[in-house]
Design an enzyme around this catalytic site. Structure first.
Site, PDB file in Angstrom:
ATOM      1  N   VAL A  61     -19.671  33.817  17.801  1.00  0.00           N
ATOM      2  CA  VAL A  61     -20.030  32.271  18.583  1.00  0.00           C
ATOM      3  C   VAL A  61     -18.399  31.405  18.462  1.00  0.00           C
ATOM      4  O   VAL A  61     -17.877  30.949  18.733  1.00  0.00           O
ATOM      5  CB  VAL A  61     -20.678  30.980  18.153  1.00  0.00           C
ATOM      6  CG1 VAL A  61     -20.412  29.936  17.004  1.00  0.00           C
ATOM      7  CG2 VAL A  61     -21.026  30.258  19.137  1.00  0.00           C
ATOM      8  N   TYR A  62     -17.731  32.323  17.581  1.00  0.00           N
ATOM      9  CA  TYR A  62     -16.652  31.512  18.044  1.00  0.00           C
ATOM     10  C   TYR A  62     -15.356  32.195  19.085  1.00  0.00           C
ATOM     11  O   TYR A  62     -15.317  33.457  18.465  1.00  0.00           O
ATOM     12  CB  TYR A  62     -15.619  31.705  16.600  1.00  0.00           C
ATOM     13  CG  TYR A  62     -16.072  31.494  15.541  1.00  0.00           C
ATOM     14  CD1 TYR A  62     -17.067  30.359  15.641  1.00  0.00           C
ATOM     15  CD2 TYR A  62     -15.745  32.089  13.705  1.00  0.00           C
ATOM     16  CE1 TYR A  62     -17.747  29.931  14.253  1.00  0.00           C
ATOM     17  CE2 TYR A  62     -16.759  31.795  12.811  1.00  0.00           C
ATOM     18  CZ  TYR A  62     -17.068  30.348  12.957  1.00  0.00           C
ATOM     19  OH  TYR A  62     -17.736  30.227  11.478  1.00  0.00           O
ATOM     20  N   SER A  63     -15.659  31.428  19.350  1.00  0.00           N
ATOM     21  CA  SER A  63     -14.374  31.599  20.959  1.00  0.00           C
ATOM     22  C   SER A  63     -15.287  32.494  21.717  1.00  0.00           C
ATOM     23  O   SER A  63     -14.230  33.383  22.651  1.00  0.00           O
ATOM     24  CB  SER A  63     -12.815  31.750  20.631  1.00  0.00           C
ATOM     25  OG  SER A  63     -12.094  30.739  20.098  1.00  0.00           O
TER      26      SER A  63
END
Length: 344
Positions: A61-63
């Protein structure tokens, strides 16, 4: 670098690990964390490896996957030198199966992560949140299959409550499935809730803590002071609402104590805050982040020295909070204390 066993597993991890949430930053939250491209990330990885930091943590989900892609590019050609930790379960789209920990989602998420990271195995996969809509048996049996297939080596969780983690561990033991050996948790001098239930559980069950946001969501950088406005360059202007809340007076009381210890030790506020965490029970590794080389080198200065017992007492007293129910009010009673010795 000091290396510690991850919970009750045989895997040794560095006391400090690197959080790659600053890699490839985009969107309303992650763009304020950092925007390191592959070249910048490679330099930060170089510095980490030179210092013995070989565990790199990220999440799908990071970026929207960019963090995994940049990390994969940064470690290309030296996969055997590093440990990769990533997370999944939070939404990656608007579709009905784009979130959670169902068999369908987990298998796809792992395949996608492996592709983005440019590797054939993930050292530690953690579920980023508890999925109440999927049977625990389905989650664990799927993880078991992925471990047997060699795509995962160890499994853990992040942000679980005590009953969610304990129930999962019980099912794993019952069926002979892989047990969670890591719990990635929020823990800092301005956020000590982890201590009341999750820390004793970790001690009892052999679950090591991987600490995220050890500087209290950017509040313990040494730039925030009582009676002064929030610095103009602070990312808290844009990101405070995304993170754990902290009452101003509690924050200032902790910062005052950190300033006192900083004067005594000659260390920075972030270094002291991280060093304090490294002395806490169950902590296997503290995840540090950095938007640039200067920040990284400063955070690496949190190891190699120790706070005195008196300094620890000062920080403990300043950061202490009222125990939540059912630990309050019994925590203060002598008889209860004998039956339930504190974990800290």
């Amino acid at each position: 670098m000091e290396y510690r066993r991850l919970g009750a597993s045989g895997l040794k991890v560095p006391a400090l690990s690197f959080g790659a949430g600053t890699f490839g930053g985009s969107g309303p939250l992650f763009s304020h964390w950092g925007t390191s491209d592959a070249n910048e990330a490679r330099r930060l990885v170089d510095i980490c490896l030179e210092a013995g930091v070989n565990l790199f943590d990220t999440a799908d989900v990071y970026s929207n996957g960019a963090s995994e892609e940049v990390l994969g590019a940064a470690i290309k050609g030296r996969r055997d030198e590093v440990l990769i930790s990533t997370k999944t379960s939070l939404p990656m789209g608007d579709g009905p199966n784009d979130a959670g920990s169902s068999r369908s989602r987990l298998i796809k998420a792992v395949e996608d992560a492996l592709r983005r990271l440019g590797t054939d195995t993930i050292d530690i996969l953690q579920l980023h949140a508890f999925d109440a809509g999927t049977p625990i048996e389905e989650v664990l049996s799927t993880l078991d299959g992925l471990v047997r297939a060699g795509k995962l080596r160890y499994v853990g969780v992040s942000n679980f409550s005590g009953w969610q983690l304990m129930k999962s561990l019980a099912f794993a033991e019952k069926h002979g499935w892989p047990r969670y050996v890591a719990h990635q948790v929020y823990y800092s001098l301005v956020g000590r809730d982890y201590e009341w239930e999750l820390m004793p559980l970790g001690l009892d069950q052999g679950v090591g803590a991987l600490v995220w946001s050890p500087l209290g969501w950017g509040r313990l950088t040494g730039k925030i002071r009582r009676g002064e406005p929030l610095p103009g360059g602070s990312r808290l202007h844009e990101t405070a609402s995304f993170g754990p809340p902290v009452e101003d007076e509690h924050l200032y009381r902790v910062v005052d104590a950190l300033d006192q210890v900083a004067e005594e030790t000659g260390k920075t506020v972030p270094q002291i805050a991280i060093n304090w965490l490294l002395r806490r029970p169950t902590v296997s590794s503290v995840i540090i982040g950095a938007r640039n080389e200067e920040q990284l080198r400063q955070n690496l200065g949190a190891i190699g020295w120790s706070l005195t017992p008196e300094q620890i007492t000062t920080l403990d007293a300043a950061s202490a909070g009222t125990a939540p129910y059912p630990y309050f009010p019994y925590r203060r009673q002598e008889g209860f204390a004998r039956l339930n010795p504190p974990a800290v």
